[in-house]
Design a protein around this motif. Structure first.
Motif, PDB file in Angstrom:
ATOM      1  N   SER A  10       0.844  -1.315  -0.106  1.00  0.00           N
ATOM      2  CA  SER A  10       0.003  -0.045  -0.026  1.00  0.00           C
ATOM      3  C   SER A  10       0.839   1.243  -0.091  1.00  0.00           C
ATOM      4  N   ARG A  11       2.203   1.142   0.184  1.00  0.00           N
ATOM      5  CA  ARG A  11       2.993   2.250   0.361  1.00  0.00           C
ATOM      6  C   ARG A  11       4.179   2.094  -0.802  1.00  0.00           C
ATOM      7  N   ARG A  12       3.952   1.423  -1.826  1.00  0.00           N
ATOM      8  CA  ARG A  12       5.025   1.303  -2.894  1.00  0.00           C
ATOM      9  C   ARG A  12       5.098   2.632  -3.631  1.00  0.00           C
ATOM     10  N   HIS A  13       4.020   3.474  -3.837  1.00  0.00           N
ATOM     11  CA  HIS A  13       4.132   4.575  -4.431  1.00  0.00           C
ATOM     12  C   HIS A  13       5.203   5.599  -3.770  1.00  0.00           C
ATOM     13  N   GLU A  14       5.450   5.552  -2.534  1.00  0.00           N
ATOM     14  CA  GLU A  14       5.965   6.584  -1.788  1.00  0.00           C
ATOM     15  C   GLU A  14       7.600   6.585  -2.318  1.00  0.00           C
ATOM     16  N   SER A  15       7.961   5.661  -2.996  1.00  0.00           N
ATOM     17  CA  SER A  15       9.343   5.458  -3.522  1.00  0.00           C
ATOM     18  C   SER A  15       9.418   6.031  -4.976  1.00  0.00           C
ATOM     19  N   LEU A  16       8.259   6.483  -5.695  1.00  0.00           N
ATOM     20  CA  LEU A  16       8.283   6.827  -7.045  1.00  0.00           C
ATOM     21  C   LEU A  16       8.901   8.383  -6.849  1.00  0.00           C
ATOM     22  N   PRO A  17       9.717   8.785  -7.884  1.00  0.00           N
ATOM     23  CA  PRO A  17      10.198  10.056  -7.925  1.00  0.00           C
ATOM     24  C   PRO A  17       9.073  11.235  -8.324  1.00  0.00           C
ATOM     25  N   LEU A  18       9.130  12.285  -7.815  1.00  0.00           N
ATOM     26  CA  LEU A  18       7.957  13.213  -8.062  1.00  0.00           C
ATOM     27  C   LEU A  18       7.779  13.651  -9.339  1.00  0.00           C
ATOM     28  N   GLY A  19       6.745  13.689 -10.186  1.00  0.00           N
ATOM     29  CA  GLY A  19       6.701  13.842 -11.470  1.00  0.00           C
ATOM     30  C   GLY A  19       6.529  12.521 -12.253  1.00  0.00           C
ATOM     31  N   LEU A  20       6.617  11.374 -11.631  1.00  0.00           N
ATOM     32  CA  LEU A  20       6.498  10.129 -12.510  1.00  0.00           C
ATOM     33  C   LEU A  20       5.126   9.711 -12.243  1.00  0.00           C
ATOM     34  N   VAL A  21       4.604   9.085 -13.421  1.00  0.00           N
ATOM     35  CA  VAL A  21       3.188   8.407 -13.434  1.00  0.00           C
ATOM     36  C   VAL A  21       3.351   7.060 -14.227  1.00  0.00           C
ATOM     37  N   LEU A  22       2.563   6.038 -13.627  1.00  0.00           N
ATOM     38  CA  LEU A  22       2.556   4.870 -14.222  1.00  0.00           C
ATOM     39  C   LEU A  22       1.093   4.442 -14.655  1.00  0.00           C
ATOM     40  N   LEU A  23       1.108   4.140 -15.814  1.00  0.00           N
ATOM     41  CA  LEU A  23      -0.324   4.114 -16.528  1.00  0.00           C
ATOM     42  C   LEU A  23      -0.707   2.679 -16.969  1.00  0.00           C
ATOM     43  N   ASP A  24      -1.915   2.286 -16.802  1.00  0.00           N
ATOM     44  CA  ASP A  24      -2.416   1.236 -17.677  1.00  0.00           C
ATOM     45  C   ASP A  24      -3.786   1.327 -17.701  1.00  0.00           C
ATOM     46  N   ILE A  25      -4.427   0.972 -18.939  1.00  0.00           N
ATOM     47  CA  ILE A  25      -5.779   0.875 -19.038  1.00  0.00           C
ATOM     48  C   ILE A  25      -6.235  -0.493 -19.589  1.00  0.00           C
ATOM     49  N   GLU A  26      -7.612  -0.827 -19.356  1.00  0.00           N
ATOM     50  CA  GLU A  26      -8.125  -1.988 -19.812  1.00  0.00           C
ATOM     51  C   GLU A  26      -9.181  -1.690 -20.483  1.00  0.00           C
ATOM     52  N   ARG A  27      -9.853  -2.436 -21.508  1.00  0.00           N
ATOM     53  CA  ARG A  27     -10.898  -2.028 -22.192  1.00  0.00           C
ATOM     54  C   ARG A  27     -11.708  -3.477 -22.665  1.00  0.00           C
ATOM     55  N   GLY A  33     -16.433  -4.816 -33.087  1.00  0.00           N
ATOM     56  CA  GLY A  33     -15.769  -3.653 -33.496  1.00  0.00           C
ATOM     57  C   GLY A  33     -15.780  -2.475 -32.399  1.00  0.00           C
ATOM     58  N   ARG A  34     -16.772  -2.748 -31.127  1.00  0.00           N
ATOM     59  CA  ARG A  34     -16.912  -1.724 -30.383  1.00  0.00           C
ATOM     60  C   ARG A  34     -16.305  -2.022 -29.007  1.00  0.00           C
ATOM     61  N   TRP A  35     -15.792  -1.200 -28.148  1.00  0.00           N
ATOM     62  CA  TRP A  35     -15.008  -1.098 -26.901  1.00  0.00           C
ATOM     63  C   TRP A  35     -15.312  -0.149 -25.901  1.00  0.00           C
ATOM     64  N   LYS A  36     -15.282  -0.596 -24.784  1.00  0.00           N
ATOM     65  CA  LYS A  36     -15.450   0.427 -23.660  1.00  0.00           C
ATOM     66  C   LYS A  36     -14.480   0.229 -22.742  1.00  0.00           C
ATOM     67  N   LEU A  37     -14.047   1.618 -22.134  1.00  0.00           N
ATOM     68  CA  LEU A  37     -12.957   1.565 -21.215  1.00  0.00           C
ATOM     69  C   LEU A  37     -13.426   1.189 -20.075  1.00  0.00           C
ATOM     70  N   SER A  38     -12.689   0.192 -19.491  1.00  0.00           N
ATOM     71  CA  SER A  38     -13.594  -0.352 -18.167  1.00  0.00           C
ATOM     72  C   SER A  38     -12.654  -0.261 -17.063  1.00  0.00           C
ATOM     73  N   GLU A  39     -11.173   0.064 -16.900  1.00  0.00           N
ATOM     74  CA  GLU A  39     -10.292   0.199 -15.927  1.00  0.00           C
ATOM     75  C   GLU A  39      -9.172   1.116 -16.281  1.00  0.00           C
ATOM     76  N   ILE A  40      -8.867   1.999 -15.181  1.00  0.00           N
ATOM     77  CA  ILE A  40      -7.616   2.760 -15.261  1.00  0.00           C
ATOM     78  C   ILE A  40      -6.810   2.512 -14.005  1.00  0.00           C
TER      79      ILE A  40
END
Length: 134
Positions: A10-27, A33-40
């Motif tokens: 739950s605290r793993r984010h504390e070691s990340l440098p300021l200004g850094l973002v890790l991103l993933d999405i799922e659809r 041929g149609r998709w929806k955004l299900s998770e970010i």
């Protein structure tokens, strides 16, 4: 899982440098041929965010964090995740976003020459049938 490990996670984010973002999405496919955004999933120095079926207000909040970041890391985020987020939010992607992106899909093609594909194989997806971007 022990309490100690749970607290570490739950605290793993504390070691990340300021200004850094890790991103993933799922659809999810919702038709031919149609998709929806299900998770970010978004991890940054201030915390972790995991949004299911995000509303436009959540999308705008996520995009603000992306725009304010200095580095955005993720797999296939340059040509997929980030453009999809802007499309779903019905917003134009700022040109300066591209210079902030560190796409691990692009990096894998530099280090794993000759591989037929460079998709991110998530072991938990195969073994457990789960798809958790966080």
């Amino acid at each position: 899982m022990s309490i100690e490990k749970s607290e570490d996670i739950s605290r793993r984010h504390e070691s990340l440098p300021l200004g850094l973002v890790l991103l993933d999405i799922e659809r999810q496919r919702v038709g031919k041929g149609r998709w929806k955004l299900s998770e970010i999933a978004l991890v940054h120095s201030e915390g972790e965010e995991h949004h299911y079926n995000p509303a436009r207000s959540i999308l705008n909040s996520v995009l603000e964090k992306i725009e304010q970041s200095e580095i955005i890391i993720g797999h296939n985020i340059r040509r997929h995740d980030i453009p999809k987020l802007y499309k779903y939010a019905k917003r134009k992607q700022p040109e300066e976003i591209d210079a902030k992106i560190c796409d691990t899909l692009e990096l894998s093609s530099l280090f794993l020459l000759g591989q037929p594909q460079h998709k991110l194989n998530k072991l938990y997806r195969k073994e457990l049938g789960l798809n958790n971007p966080l």
